[in-house]
Design a protein around this motif. Structure first.
Motif, PDB file in Angstrom:
ATOM      1  N   ASP A   3      52.928 165.511   8.084  1.00 20.13           N
ATOM      2  CA  ASP A   3      51.939 164.869   8.952  1.00 20.13           C
ATOM      3  C   ASP A   3      51.051 163.918   8.163  1.00 20.13           C
ATOM      4  OD1 ASP A   3      52.889 166.114  11.197  1.00 20.13           O
ATOM      5  OD2 ASP A   3      51.332 167.655  11.250  1.00 20.13           O
ATOM      6  N   ARG A   4      50.669 164.319   6.958  1.00 23.83           N
ATOM      7  CA  ARG A   4      49.844 163.447   6.128  1.00 23.83           C
ATOM      8  C   ARG A   4      50.607 162.201   5.719  1.00 23.83           C
ATOM      9  NH1 ARG A   4      48.058 166.514   1.370  1.00 23.83           N
ATOM     10  NH2 ARG A   4      48.974 168.357   2.283  1.00 23.83           N
ATOM     11  N   GLU A   5      51.886 162.354   5.392  1.00 27.65           N
ATOM     12  CA  GLU A   5      52.702 161.199   5.025  1.00 27.65           C
ATOM     13  C   GLU A   5      52.838 160.229   6.197  1.00 27.65           C
ATOM     14  OE1 GLU A   5      56.418 162.763   3.728  1.00 27.65           O
ATOM     15  OE2 GLU A   5      55.626 163.506   1.832  1.00 27.65           O
ATOM     16  N   ASP A   7      50.738 159.944   8.760  1.00 28.61           N
ATOM     17  CA  ASP A   7      49.421 159.329   8.967  1.00 28.61           C
ATOM     18  C   ASP A   7      49.178 158.190   7.985  1.00 28.61           C
ATOM     19  OD1 ASP A   7      48.875 161.074  11.032  1.00 28.61           O
ATOM     20  OD2 ASP A   7      47.592 162.395   9.832  1.00 28.61           O
ATOM     21  N   GLU A   8      49.545 158.410   6.739  1.00 29.05           N
ATOM     22  CA  GLU A   8      49.377 157.367   5.718  1.00 29.05           C
ATOM     23  C   GLU A   8      50.251 156.154   6.034  1.00 29.05           C
ATOM     24  OE1 GLU A   8      48.032 155.128   2.770  1.00 29.05           O
ATOM     25  OE2 GLU A   8      47.153 157.013   3.447  1.00 29.05           O
ATOM     26  N   PHE A   9      51.487 156.408   6.458  1.00 28.76           N
ATOM     27  CA  PHE A   9      52.376 155.311   6.847  1.00 28.76           C
ATOM     28  C   PHE A   9      51.759 154.508   7.988  1.00 28.76           C
ATOM     29  CE2 PHE A   9      55.627 153.798   9.831  1.00 28.76           C
ATOM     30  CZ  PHE A   9      56.266 152.869   9.022  1.00 28.76           C
ATOM     31  N   ARG A  11      48.587 154.279   8.883  1.00 28.45           N
ATOM     32  CA  ARG A  11      47.396 153.559   8.418  1.00 28.45           C
ATOM     33  C   ARG A  11      47.765 152.319   7.613  1.00 28.45           C
ATOM     34  NH1 ARG A  11      45.775 158.228   6.368  1.00 28.45           N
ATOM     35  NH2 ARG A  11      44.829 159.535   7.911  1.00 28.45           N
ATOM     36  N   SER A  12      48.753 152.437   6.762  1.00 24.71           N
ATOM     37  CA  SER A  12      49.073 151.336   5.854  1.00 24.71           C
ATOM     38  C   SER A  12      49.978 150.277   6.476  1.00 24.71           C
ATOM     39  CB  SER A  12      49.705 151.881   4.572  1.00 24.71           C
ATOM     40  OG  SER A  12      50.960 152.459   4.844  1.00 24.71           O
ATOM     41  N   ARG A  13      50.794 150.618   7.453  1.00 30.81           N
ATOM     42  CA  ARG A  13      51.801 149.675   7.951  1.00 30.81           C
ATOM     43  C   ARG A  13      51.601 149.220   9.398  1.00 30.81           C
ATOM     44  NH1 ARG A  13      53.550 146.599   5.262  1.00 30.81           N
ATOM     45  NH2 ARG A  13      55.454 146.371   6.449  1.00 30.81           N
ATOM     46  N   SER A  14      50.653 149.793  10.126  1.00 27.53           N
ATOM     47  CA  SER A  14      50.488 149.452  11.545  1.00 27.53           C
ATOM     48  C   SER A  14      50.205 147.981  11.775  1.00 27.53           C
ATOM     49  CB  SER A  14      49.376 150.288  12.178  1.00 27.53           C
ATOM     50  OG  SER A  14      49.817 151.596  12.368  1.00 27.53           O
ATOM     51  N   TYR A  43      57.434 159.625  14.711  1.00 29.17           N
ATOM     52  CA  TYR A  43      56.743 160.883  14.445  1.00 29.17           C
ATOM     53  C   TYR A  43      57.666 162.075  14.710  1.00 29.17           C
ATOM     54  CZ  TYR A  43      53.433 164.694  14.615  1.00 29.17           C
ATOM     55  OH  TYR A  43      52.781 165.870  14.376  1.00 29.17           O
ATOM     56  N   TRP A  46      60.305 162.041  11.887  1.00 33.29           N
ATOM     57  CA  TRP A  46      59.778 161.692  10.568  1.00 33.29           C
ATOM     58  C   TRP A  46      60.521 162.361   9.420  1.00 33.29           C
ATOM     59  CZ3 TRP A  46      57.302 157.848   8.686  1.00 33.29           C
ATOM     60  CH2 TRP A  46      56.725 157.924   7.425  1.00 33.29           C
TER      61      TRP A  46
END
Length: 163
Positions: A3-5, A7-9, A11-14, A43, A46
């Motif tokens: 889930d953290r991975e 979320d990071e994806f 945040r960084s790629r949206s 998701y 994932w």
């Protein structure tokens, strides 16, 4: 952990993926909906995504945008009724951007996807071919045809802007 991975994806790629979705659809709201569908699908899957989430996301974006285009062609869109239309901004940059978006909308979905991924996302031919599940030669021929059509449509607009 997963889930953290994810979320990071997101945040960084949206932002970059939204730009691709917008260029594929030509409409901000459709792009947001498309990206939301893609992120939901990612998701759920994932842990099984192989070969990098960026490539997977681009491939799904292209496939779903082509499917939306096909569905829209089969069912006419209903009018929304009375809606306020804002006055167009007459700055040169906006005019050129609108012309480019309009010209992209005029391309067939496969050519539009190739042009967006190859030239606007600056992906190499092999990554575009992987995203579209086709050969490098198909990418090159679609790119050439798409660029020819864009030059034909945008040539007069860009010449005016350059004067």
């Amino acid at each position: 952990m997963a889930d953290r991975e994810f979320d990071e994806f997101v945040r960084s790629r949206s932002a970059a993926l939204l730009r691709v979705a917008y260029l594929l659809t030509g409409d901000r709201h459709a792009a947001e909906d498309l990206l939301q569908e893609v992120l939901e699908q990612m998701y759920v899957r994932w842990r099984r995504i192989r070969g990098g989430p960026d490539a997977y996301a681009r491939r799904i974006l292209v496939n779903r945008s082509i499917n939306r285009w096909r569905r829209r062609g089969r069912r006419p869109e209903a009018a929304l009724g009375d809606i306020e239309v804002g006055l167009p901004d007459h700055s040169d940059g906006v005019v050129v951007r609108d012309a480019v978006i309009g010209a992209l909308r005029g391309l067939p979905p496969r050519q539009r996807a190739v042009v967006v991924l190859r030239y606007l996302e600056d992906l190499p031919v092999d990554e575009v071919a992987a995203a579209l599940d086709c050969s490098a030669g198909t990418v090159k021929s679609n790119a050439a045809r798409g660029l020819d059509k864009l030059r034909a449509v945008l040539g007069p607009i860009l010449v005016k802007e350059g004067d």
